[in-house]
Design a protein around this motif. Structure first.
Motif, PDB file in Angstrom:
ATOM      1  N   ILE A 127      58.802  72.383 -54.455  1.00  0.00           N
ATOM      2  CA  ILE A 127      58.138  72.900 -54.932  1.00  0.00           C
ATOM      3  C   ILE A 127      58.749  74.623 -55.799  1.00  0.00           C
ATOM      4  N   VAL A 128      59.193  75.565 -54.375  1.00  0.00           N
ATOM      5  CA  VAL A 128      59.128  76.604 -54.369  1.00  0.00           C
ATOM      6  C   VAL A 128      61.130  77.010 -55.000  1.00  0.00           C
ATOM      7  N   LEU A 129      61.734  75.708 -54.646  1.00  0.00           N
ATOM      8  CA  LEU A 129      63.615  75.553 -55.071  1.00  0.00           C
ATOM      9  C   LEU A 129      63.568  74.965 -56.328  1.00  0.00           C
ATOM     10  N   ILE A 130      62.160  74.277 -56.623  1.00  0.00           N
ATOM     11  CA  ILE A 130      63.103  73.673 -58.301  1.00  0.00           C
ATOM     12  C   ILE A 130      63.385  74.876 -58.877  1.00  0.00           C
ATOM     13  N   PRO A 131      63.014  75.800 -59.558  1.00  0.00           N
ATOM     14  CA  PRO A 131      63.460  77.199 -60.002  1.00  0.00           C
ATOM     15  C   PRO A 131      64.192  77.861 -59.537  1.00  0.00           C
ATOM     16  N   CYS A 132      64.172  77.380 -58.445  1.00  0.00           N
ATOM     17  CA  CYS A 132      65.804  78.693 -57.404  1.00  0.00           C
ATOM     18  C   CYS A 132      66.724  77.948 -57.622  1.00  0.00           C
ATOM     19  N   ILE A 133      66.342  76.774 -57.620  1.00  0.00           N
ATOM     20  CA  ILE A 133      68.300  75.781 -58.326  1.00  0.00           C
ATOM     21  C   ILE A 133      68.666  76.098 -60.112  1.00  0.00           C
ATOM     22  N   ALA A 134      67.767  75.659 -60.305  1.00  0.00           N
ATOM     23  CA  ALA A 134      67.830  76.021 -62.086  1.00  0.00           C
ATOM     24  C   ALA A 134      68.051  77.513 -62.698  1.00  0.00           C
ATOM     25  N   LEU A 135      67.749  78.484 -61.533  1.00  0.00           N
ATOM     26  CA  LEU A 135      68.317  80.027 -61.568  1.00  0.00           C
ATOM     27  C   LEU A 135      69.497  80.243 -60.959  1.00  0.00           C
ATOM     28  N   PHE A 136      70.376  79.456 -59.936  1.00  0.00           N
ATOM     29  CA  PHE A 136      71.906  79.497 -58.896  1.00  0.00           C
ATOM     30  C   PHE A 136      72.618  78.695 -59.986  1.00  0.00           C
ATOM     31  N   ASP A 137      72.225  77.595 -60.190  1.00  0.00           N
ATOM     32  CA  ASP A 137      73.006  76.773 -61.318  1.00  0.00           C
ATOM     33  C   ASP A 137      73.555  77.923 -62.710  1.00  0.00           C
ATOM     34  N   LYS A 138      72.210  78.453 -63.058  1.00  0.00           N
ATOM     35  CA  LYS A 138      72.399  79.425 -64.279  1.00  0.00           C
ATOM     36  C   LYS A 138      73.615  80.666 -64.034  1.00  0.00           C
ATOM     37  N   MET A 139      73.192  81.211 -62.812  1.00  0.00           N
ATOM     38  CA  MET A 139      74.241  82.335 -62.133  1.00  0.00           C
ATOM     39  C   MET A 139      75.310  82.039 -62.083  1.00  0.00           C
TER      40      MET A 139
END
Length: 290
Positions: free
Chosen positions: A48-60
């Motif tokens: 679960i904690v990785l889902i927002p991390c993936i979205a953030l990395f994609d945006k970066m």
């Protein structure tokens, strides 16, 4: 050594540090919860904690890689990693109940020897200096963790089998990390391991909400940091380092576990244990030259 390798090795060192501190969390979280219950919650939290991390990395990165079903490497790699992680973590959790923490730490860390052995069977020969590093690391772990007895109990055998699970995990990551997005693969592996643990939890245990809530702090640490952060760092870092070197660095979790016990719990280090720490750090330095 190039910059990417230094960065990868430093990330693996941070991973080992987080895992070393997690021994305290694992012990506390298991006081009122079964192994499958504890692993179910922490693995799913890690995903679960990785889902927002993936979205953030994609945006970066200004990209959107998606989760295409046709990307077989991502899904096969994530599922295989999840099965290996479930196997290693489950056997380790059960084994700790029947053996001492020192023996469990030494036997689990034997993946530092199993990894180059498996690569040898695959036709990849590590250099002599790297084998020397492995021998030094094994000697250091013995001094650090063992009390002189090598007799194998039921718990020792379970932890030994778990070490093979972690060996497979390292080798699977080495194979797939160059082909897929590491954070996505890590996310998949946690949900796979969590799903397998969930099935076993309802089949073999009687989970209790009050018991789970009473262990909220160690479960959160094990889920968010030990799983979500540390295992993802492992996947990302192994893109830029050799799997044998990676296993050597990761086995430093035993050293950090002892150090955290000294800092947080007031435990002391004997001269034998200090010598074990020194040997393991020398092994890591030699591995870099290799």
């Amino acid at each position: 050594m190039n910059r990417k390798k230094w960065k990868g090795n430093l990330l693996l060192l941070l991973t080992a540090l987080i895992w070393g501190a997690a021994f305290v969390a694992q012990s506390a979280g298991m006081e009122q919860n079964g192994p499958f219950t504890f692993n179910t919650i922490r693995m799913i939290l890690g995903g679960i904690v990785l889902i927002p991390c993936i979205a953030l990395f994609d945006k970066m990165r200004h990209v959107r890689l998606g989760w295409r079903s046709e990307d077989k490497n991502l899904w096969v790699g994530g599922c295989l990693c999840g099965v290996a992680l479930f196997t290693g973590a489950t056997l380790q959790q059960f084994g700790i109940q029947y053996t001492s923490a020192g023996k469990a730490g030494f036997i689990t860390a034997l993946y530092v020897i199993f990894v180059p052995l498996c690569r040898l069977f695959a036709g990849k020969r590590p250099g002599k200096l790297l084998w020397g590093s492995v021998a030094l690391a094994a000697a250091g772990m013995y001094l650090l963790c063992m009390d002189g007895s090598l007799a194998l109990s039921k718990g020792d055998v379970l932890v030994l089998l778990g070490a093979f699970g972690f060996t497979a995990h390292i080798l699977i990551i080495d194979h797939f990390s160059q082909k897929v997005d590491g954070v996505r693969m890590s996310c998949i592996q946690f949900f796979v391991a969590g799903a397998l643990s969930l099935v076993c939890m309802f089949l073999f245990e009687a989970p209790s909400v009050p018991a789970i809530l009473s262990a909220w702090a160690p479960i959160l640490y094990a889920g968010f940091l030990s799983c979500g952060v540390a295992y993802t760092l492992q996947v990302v870092a192994q893109k830029d380092t050799d799997p044998t070197v990676a296993s050597l660095i990761l086995c430093l979790e035993s050293v950090f576990a002892v150090l955290f016990g000294w800092l947080l719990l007031g435990e002391t280090l004997s001269m034998k244990e200090l010598l074990g720490c020194i040997l393991m750090f020398v092994a890591i330095v030699l591995a870099q030259f290799a």
